[in-house]
Scaffold this active site. Structure first.
Site, mmCIF file in Angstrom:
data_model
loop_
_atom_site.group_PDB
_atom_site.id
_atom_site.type_symbol
_atom_site.label_atom_id
_atom_site.label_comp_id
_atom_site.label_asym_id
_atom_site.label_seq_id
_atom_site.Cartn_x
_atom_site.Cartn_y
_atom_site.Cartn_z
ATOM 1 N N LYS A 66 4.262 -16.188 -3.714
ATOM 2 C CA LYS A 66 3.006 -16.200 -4.468
ATOM 3 C C LYS A 66 3.208 -16.896 -5.801
ATOM 4 O O LYS A 66 2.372 -17.703 -6.225
ATOM 5 C CB LYS A 66 2.501 -14.761 -4.692
ATOM 6 C CG LYS A 66 1.800 -14.218 -3.475
ATOM 7 C CD LYS A 66 1.614 -12.720 -3.551
ATOM 8 C CE LYS A 66 1.220 -12.198 -2.171
ATOM 9 N NZ LYS A 66 1.361 -10.757 -2.032
ATOM 10 N N GLN A 108 1.198 -5.099 -4.609
ATOM 11 C CA GLN A 108 1.890 -5.428 -3.357
ATOM 12 C C GLN A 108 2.053 -4.175 -2.498
ATOM 13 O O GLN A 108 2.611 -3.167 -2.948
ATOM 14 C CB GLN A 108 3.260 -6.049 -3.692
ATOM 15 C CG GLN A 108 4.016 -6.558 -2.507
ATOM 16 C CD GLN A 108 3.337 -7.743 -1.817
ATOM 17 O OE1 GLN A 108 2.940 -8.703 -2.456
ATOM 18 N NE2 GLN A 108 3.194 -7.665 -0.509
ATOM 19 N N ASP A 117 -7.372 -8.824 -3.439
ATOM 20 C CA ASP A 117 -7.015 -8.467 -2.062
ATOM 21 C C ASP A 117 -8.252 -8.019 -1.282
ATOM 22 O O ASP A 117 -8.179 -7.832 -0.065
ATOM 23 C CB ASP A 117 -5.992 -7.312 -2.069
ATOM 24 C CG ASP A 117 -4.674 -7.728 -1.444
ATOM 25 O OD1 ASP A 117 -4.610 -8.832 -0.868
ATOM 26 O OD2 ASP A 117 -3.714 -6.932 -1.531
#
Ligand code: NAD
Length: 304
Positions: free
Chosen positions: A53, A97, A120
């Site tokens: 990322k 995460q 997300d």
């Protein structure tokens, strides 16, 4: 012989769109978007994702901020980090995460992310917007898959779509997005009966179960579009011999290296029947990060 849906090439195109948009913002005197990634603990797979990322952020000009917290981080410390990122005016996207180490409760944590920064797409507000077919931040993997299917000109209207897997991050949002494009959608899961018969009805088959090579070539309707979201590491030779019968390169890699990555679909078998298919690796995997950076840009632009 199926057409290969090249996720890597499509992800590169998506990242290029992000890069030029960021460049245009900067030329216009605006700041670059900023993505904050919170990683708790030392899960090796998560560490690789975070590294990838950061690399994608650098490539597109998006500013990246990392918060590394120890495995033993308490819920209140993690929440304090999130609240601080919620308040930070120059942070546009917050990604926690997953999976989180036990006993942290991912659902409770995600609910505390500012929905405007929830890149997300897992906050209930964003899930609700998707449910209603409204604009919002959508889960990166299915959103990027839809972006790719449209770019390849896959017709969804009136088609039978079967989604294997009902997770909140892939299966459920994927099904809603296919429905939004006027497909007739069935969601299958671990308790579904007669999966092969259901799969054979699918003009569009999306596999997101985390079950290596479960979907056999004989389950696929001739000409179907097959999207394999699964990423599995196979180490057992017996399993490899079964699922890679028509994939000699994978079997060779397994024998030589002791492990090999594969999807939920037996690629070699499916390739002979399907109309189009994503490989693993190089299919859906690269799309997810591209989707994340698209969302970060979208969040930044929406925040003004
Ligand atoms: P998950 O474990 O949360 O959900 C798996 C789903 O599959 C569940 O809904 C379960 O009911 C269903 N399932 C499991 N076994 C089944 C069976 N035998 N028959 C029918 N259904 C079954 O998984 P997830 O987070 O949605 O991830 C699924 C897979 O996709 C994993 O391999 C994961 O690594 C991969 N993934 C890839 C990307 C990417 O970027 N390519 C992103 C997210 C997830």
């Amino acid at each position: 012989m199926a057409q290969i849906l090249d996720g890597k090439a499509h992800a590169d195109r998506m990242l290029e769109v992000v890069r030029t948009s960021v460049e245009a913002r900067i030329s216009a005197g605006l700041r670059a978007p900023c993505l904050a990634v919170v990683l708790v603990g030392e899960n090796p797979a998560s560490q690789v994702y975070v590294k990838n990322k950061v690399a994608a952020c650098i490539r597109t000009g998006i500013r990246s901020l990392e918060r590394f917290l120890p495995e033993t981080t308490s819920s209140s410390t993690l929440l304090a980090t999130i609240l601080q990122l919620n308040e930070a005016p120059d942070v546009d996207g917050i990604l926690v995460q997953l999976p989180l180490p036990k006993p942290l409760d991912a659902k409770a944590i995600v609910q505390r992310i500012d929905p405007a920064k929830d890149v997300d797409g897992l906050h209930p507000l964003n899930q609700g917007l998707l449910f209603q077919g409204q604009k919002g931040l959508r889960p990166c993997t299915p959103n990027a898959v839809m972006n790719m299917l449209k770019a390849y000109g896959v017709v969804m209207q009136g088609k039978r779509a079967v989604v294997l897997g009902r997770s909140e991050i892939v299966g459920k949002p994927m099904a809603l997005m296919l429905l939004e494009e006027q497909a007739t959608v069935t969601i299958a899961h671990s308790r579904t009966l007669d999966l092969p018969a259901l799969c054979r009805e699918a003009d569009i088959l999306v596999a997101a179960m985390g079950q290596p090579g479960l979907v056999e070539g004989s389950w696929i309707k001739p000409g179907a579009v097959v999207v394999d979201v699964g990423i599995n590491r196979v180490e057992k030779l017996g399993l490899g011999e079964r699922i890679f019968a028509k994939d000699p390169k994978k079997l060779e890699t397994l024998k030589a290296k002791g492990s090999v990555l594969c999807g939920d679909v037996r690629y070699g078998e499916a390739f002979e029947v399907a109309g189009a298919i994503t490989p693993v690796p190089g299919g859906v995997g690269p799309l997810t990060i591209a989707g994340l950076l698209m969302n970060t840009l979208q969040a930044c632009e929406a925040r003004g």
